[in-house]
Design a protein around this motif. Structure first.
Motif: not given
Length: 173
Positions: A31-35, A126-129, A132-135
């Motif tokens: 959901s963080g990636a969507l936001q 890009v950093f937050f995506l 999210c992918a790493s988590l």
């Protein structure tokens, strides 16, 4: 207690806490990636409305509730004013509105700037995506390794099921 026992106890706590929180971590990463991509926001001009499930996920992520807020009606300044008719021109005391009565001066309303969405630097997105992918990937691989290399699979399955069920039960309260 020896340091070996402490380490064993800490590993076991880490294992079960990780299994218990894995569903929530996966949810928040997705959901963080969507936001981050702003897929939960309506466009100001109405050209994009997010799907209902994305809106519910974002609301749960941000407000811990699935109840979506009501849309606010437009501000009174932006609403069109109704046209006056001849009947509207008559005042309650029977005098016509056009009679020579001084009108009090009306202060001009300050202009409101047009809505501008907050700027989102591409580098931060890009950093937050990547976060999210790493988590997401580390949570999936950690749960898989715990399942694959531990003997207490039934206990892990119960803890994982509790990590899924408890948030659903709490939403119903």
């Amino acid at each position: 207690m020896s340091s070996l026992r402490v380490m064993q106890w800490l590993r076991l706590c880490h294992l079960y806490l990780g299994i218990f929180t894995a569903p929530a971590i996966l949810f928040f990463a997705f959901s963080g990636a969507l936001q981050t991509l702003s897929l939960n926001d309506r466009s100001p001009d109405g050209s994009y409305t997010p799907p209902h499930w994305i809106s519910v996920m974002a609301q749960l992520h941000k407000k811990q509730s699935t109840q979506l807020p009501q849309r606010r009606p437009g501000s009174p300044e932006s609403a069109p004013r109704p046209r006056k008719t001849a009947l509207d021109e008559a005042k309650p005391d029977g005098k016509a509105a056009g009679a020579a009565q001084p009108n009090p001066p009306v202060a001009p309303k300050p202009q409101q700037p047009a809505f501008q969405p907050p700027r989102k630097p591409l580098g931060m997105q890009v950093f937050f995506l990547l976060v999210c992918a790493s988590l997401f990937a580390s949570t999936i691989s950690g749960a898989w390794m715990a399942w694959k290399f531990r003997r207490g699979r039934m206990a892990m399955a119960v803890v994982l099921a509790a990590g899924v069920a408890i948030p659903f039960v709490l939403l119903m309260l």
